[in-house]
Design a protein around this motif. Sequence first.
Motif, short mmCIF file in Angstrom:
data_model
loop_
_atom_site.label_atom_id
_atom_site.label_comp_id
_atom_site.label_asym_id
_atom_site.label_seq_id
_atom_site.Cartn_x
_atom_site.Cartn_y
_atom_site.Cartn_z
N GLU A 466 0.97 -1.24 -0.10
CA GLU A 466 -0.14 -0.08 -0.11
C GLU A 466 0.73 1.23 0.20
O GLU A 466 0.53 2.27 -0.79
N PRO A 467 2.03 1.47 0.91
CA PRO A 467 2.60 2.56 0.91
C PRO A 467 3.54 2.83 -0.51
O PRO A 467 3.39 3.83 -0.97
N PHE A 468 3.69 1.64 -1.28
CA PHE A 468 4.70 1.71 -2.30
C PHE A 468 3.54 2.35 -3.50
O PHE A 468 3.73 3.24 -4.21
N VAL A 469 2.31 1.76 -3.62
CA VAL A 469 1.26 2.13 -4.49
C VAL A 469 0.67 3.53 -4.26
O VAL A 469 0.78 4.37 -5.10
N TYR A 470 0.54 4.33 -2.89
CA TYR A 470 0.21 5.39 -2.60
C TYR A 470 1.43 6.44 -3.13
O TYR A 470 0.98 7.44 -3.89
N LEU A 471 2.69 6.06 -2.94
CA LEU A 471 3.57 6.91 -3.44
C LEU A 471 3.66 7.05 -5.07
O LEU A 471 4.04 8.15 -5.51
N LYS A 472 3.81 6.01 -5.57
CA LYS A 472 3.84 6.00 -7.00
C LYS A 472 2.47 6.82 -7.71
O LYS A 472 2.88 7.61 -8.46
N ASN A 473 1.19 6.56 -6.96
CA ASN A 473 0.23 7.20 -7.56
C ASN A 473 0.13 8.59 -7.34
O ASN A 473 0.08 9.64 -8.12
N THR A 474 0.56 9.04 -6.31
CA THR A 474 0.82 10.39 -5.68
C THR A 474 2.11 11.26 -6.42
O THR A 474 1.65 12.28 -6.84
N GLY A 475 3.05 10.63 -6.69
CA GLY A 475 3.90 11.14 -7.53
C GLY A 475 3.60 11.50 -9.06
O GLY A 475 3.82 12.55 -9.57
N PHE A 476 2.99 10.49 -9.57
CA PHE A 476 2.19 10.79 -10.87
C PHE A 476 1.35 12.02 -10.90
O PHE A 476 1.14 12.65 -11.87
#
Length: 492
Positions: A466-476
């Motif tokens: 979940e933290p990885f997905v959040y950071l990836k989506n947030t970055g995009f």
Amino acid sequence: MSNTKDKVLSGLFWKFGERITAQVVTFVVSLVLARKLATADYGLVSLVMVFITFANALVVNGFGTSLIQKKDADNKDFSTVLWFQIITASCLYALLFATAPLIASFFGEGYELLSPVLRVLGLRIPLTAINNVQQAFVAKKMIFKKFFFSTIIGTTVSAVVGIWMVYAGCGVWAIVGQYLTNTVMDTLILGLTIHFKPALILSKTRLKTLFSYGWKILVASLISEVYNELRTLIIGKKYSKNDLAFFDQGKKIPQLIVVNINTSIENVLFPAIASVQNNPVDVKNIMRRAIRTSIYILCPLMFGLAAVGEPLVKLILTDKWLPCVPFLRIFCLAYCLEPIQTDNLQAIKAVGRSDIILKLEVIKKGSGLLILLASMNFGVNAIAYSMLLTTILAATVNTFPNRNLIHYSYRELFIDMAPGLALSAVMAGLVYAIGFLPIPLIPLIAIQVVFGGLFYIGVSFLLKLEPFVYLKNTGFDFLKGMLRKKGKQDET
């Protein structure tokens, strides 16, 4: 909530950028100084910074937080705090200047330079008083982009000064020059870039209002600073300057990473939570997100640094600094828990419960002091391990009040921590094992770092953590927003 999220993301972007860029420069300079200067020089400056830290804690801790927490803080509030802190800081510097010879004589032979170094480096105290109000203004307005440029310029100029002085043979004064120049430039540039024009006002009424909230933060911070620096005083008095230098250097390397990540989150998180302080659900959601994200980012860095500690110290600091490696590993483990402490405290402060902050500090530091006193006669290693034990205790204590304030349980905390903590431990074990391969130093470290990073990111991707997905989506999302904003500016 969406507007708050946008401000938090923008603030984190600029704050992380400022911290990372500044510390890359600072790290390079510290490597040059560490390789060129004697370890005892670092021990001396570490001791001097204890007294400056005490003075700064008396001046800046509490009022800056009060300005951010107060919803309707205006120019009169900021001006009042500014002039009060300048007056207080000037008085403290005068006291420090007068007592510097007595402090040097207390530590005895080998500390003759402590007095002049303390008098010169102590000039940071009134400058920090000004800079503290500037930073509170930046945080209140959430204009962290301004802070980015002031820090980068200040860090770069101080780097040039420090390197020039060390090659000019200035010895310990090279460190003093770098530190002092950094503070001067940060304060000057920030003063020129933010739209804060202080008035000649010192309102007793405003000061009393801010003090009613801030004094508890001040006392809590002072207790914390005295306790944290007590180890340095004990090592400096009971052991040698070299012991102090190795202890401090072992702390400095992981601290460069942790403090910058943690400070970035803290500076953005507190005003963000303060803006929704009347909604416990929003406070809890922001805080949980901060803990998940910071643990996921911080733990692999700390565990990985501990795994490559020895070859890394050999490469960047030379063999003379190898005795700092055990301390480096201890501090890496302790600093993994720093986000838990910080984020929980920010939530408590933001909802206006500064009384709880003070109570927590008394409990934590009282217990920690007993542990420190029990360990101090068993060597510097024992003192370092006592710090690790008290950090675990502090993280547990800081979480306790939020069980009632925002209904954040220990079970939820464990769930938030587990992904980053578990994956980091596995990654670090594999990286450490690679260190036994018969490979030259530079390729070995490169293989360890690249493997560790790819393994951590790869497993995160496969498991869809979940933290990885959040950071990836947030970055995009953030990049898309920046591009849209740029497109609109180009059209106009």
